[in-house]
Scaffold this motif. Structure first.
Motif, mmCIF file in Angstrom:
data_model
loop_
_atom_site.group_PDB
_atom_site.id
_atom_site.type_symbol
_atom_site.label_atom_id
_atom_site.label_comp_id
_atom_site.label_asym_id
_atom_site.label_seq_id
_atom_site.Cartn_x
_atom_site.Cartn_y
_atom_site.Cartn_z
ATOM 1 N N TRP A 151 0.835 -1.203 0.000
ATOM 2 C CA TRP A 151 0.000 0.000 0.000
ATOM 3 C C TRP A 151 0.868 1.251 0.000
ATOM 4 C CZ3 TRP A 151 -0.374 4.355 2.777
ATOM 5 C CH2 TRP A 151 -1.499 5.153 2.582
ATOM 6 N N ASP A 158 2.274 1.741 -3.424
ATOM 7 C CA ASP A 158 1.266 2.236 -4.368
ATOM 8 C C ASP A 158 0.967 3.715 -4.126
ATOM 9 O OD1 ASP A 158 1.151 -0.288 -5.409
ATOM 10 O OD2 ASP A 158 -0.740 -0.843 -4.433
ATOM 11 N N TYR A 159 0.961 4.113 -2.854
ATOM 12 C CA TYR A 159 0.672 5.519 -2.550
ATOM 13 C C TYR A 159 1.753 6.430 -3.114
ATOM 14 C CZ TYR A 159 -0.292 9.844 -0.160
ATOM 15 O OH TYR A 159 -0.569 11.163 0.083
ATOM 16 N N ALA A 172 1.602 6.679 -6.835
ATOM 17 C CA ALA A 172 0.531 7.578 -7.274
ATOM 18 C C ALA A 172 0.937 9.035 -7.099
ATOM 19 C CB ALA A 172 -0.753 7.284 -6.505
ATOM 20 N N SER A 213 -14.981 3.670 -4.969
ATOM 21 C CA SER A 213 -14.083 3.700 -6.123
ATOM 22 C C SER A 213 -14.708 4.459 -7.278
ATOM 23 C CB SER A 213 -13.744 2.265 -6.541
ATOM 24 O OG SER A 213 -12.893 2.253 -7.660
ATOM 25 N N ASN A 230 -5.502 8.077 -12.993
ATOM 26 C CA ASN A 230 -5.280 6.898 -12.151
ATOM 27 C C ASN A 230 -4.604 7.269 -10.834
ATOM 28 O OD1 ASN A 230 -6.429 5.228 -14.092
ATOM 29 N ND2 ASN A 230 -4.463 4.768 -15.067
ATOM 30 N N ALA A 231 -3.672 8.227 -10.896
ATOM 31 C CA ALA A 231 -2.999 8.672 -9.670
ATOM 32 C C ALA A 231 -3.997 9.306 -8.711
ATOM 33 C CB ALA A 231 -1.891 9.662 -10.015
ATOM 34 N N LYS A 241 -7.216 8.794 -8.524
ATOM 35 C CA LYS A 241 -8.116 7.776 -7.982
ATOM 36 C C LYS A 241 -7.499 7.097 -6.762
ATOM 37 C CE LYS A 241 -10.292 4.772 -10.362
ATOM 38 N NZ LYS A 241 -10.596 3.695 -11.334
ATOM 39 N N THR A 242 -6.207 6.800 -6.849
ATOM 40 C CA THR A 242 -5.523 6.155 -5.724
ATOM 41 C C THR A 242 -5.403 7.098 -4.539
ATOM 42 O OG1 THR A 242 -4.251 4.715 -7.203
ATOM 43 C CG2 THR A 242 -3.362 5.066 -4.990
#
Length: 206
Positions: A29, A32-33, A36, A144, A178-179, A181-182
């Motif tokens: 996680w 991914d953060y 993003a 989401s 996409n960035a 959204k995360t």
């Protein structure tokens, strides 16, 4: 360790971002953060680069942007990391990076765009929280979906699409979308861009 060919300055503008990561977030996680956040910074850099290109010759402008920036712009060319606190809340302080390929003026524009995007995400999160307090839901797909809608609106705001502004044909908004959204799914507690203090004017010798 600073990237070769890049310098950061205490006089450069900074962007401080604080988010609530909860207790002991999983390592994927965290990865991914930060991926993003890097993608949002790179997305802002592409917009800043486009704004900086000469506008007198539209054809030449598009060609130069595509040749110099498209597909090659990375956030590291514009941003440096001044401080990271890997705790809850998680804190990141970014600063402008200066190099021959990335003047501080470019970084300043990109940093302003990142700050605006995050503030718009904060507004959406507050609005979503108010709705959930009135109408509780446990459906994650609705969260989401809402994040995707918010991301679409913010991308349009940053690129000026709502005012009819046109980006080059090669420009791909999916990276920023996409960035966002995360990042939207992580509670944002604070964001602020701080400009460096002005140096006092020297007295005239006259």
């Amino acid at each position: 360790m600073a990237q070769a060919g890049t310098e950061t300055s205490t006089l450069a503008p900074t962007l401080r971002l604080v988010v609530d990561v909860g207790d002991s977030p999983a390592l994927p996680w965290v990865r991914d953060y930060f991926d993003a956040l890097n993608d949002l910074c790179a997305f802002a850099c592409e917009i800043a680069a486009w704004d900086a290109m000469p506008k007198s010759d539209p054809g030449r402008r598009a060609y130069e942007w595509s040749r110099q920036f498209h597909g090659a712009v990375s956030a590291s060319r514009y941003f440096g990391v001044q401080r990271i606190r890997l705790a809850s809340p998680l804190e990141v302080v970014l600063t402008a990076a200066s190099s021959k390929a990335a003047p501080v003026a470019y970084a300043l524009t990109a940093m302003f765009l990142v700050e605006r995007a995050v503030k718009l995400l904060m507004e959406w999160q507050r609005h979503r929280k108010e709705i959930e307090e009135r109408e509780p839901t446990e459906h994650s797909f609705l969260h989401s979906l809402g994040a995707g809608i918010a991301a679409t609106g913010i991308v349009a705001d940053l690129t000026g699409a709502e005012e009819g502004r046109e980006m080059p044909d090669e420009f791909d908004s999916r990276r920023g979308h996409n960035a966002l959204k995360t990042l939207a799914l992580v509670p944002i507690l604070y964001v602020e861009m701080t400009a460096p203090p002005r140096e006092p004017e020297r007295p005239s010798s006259d």
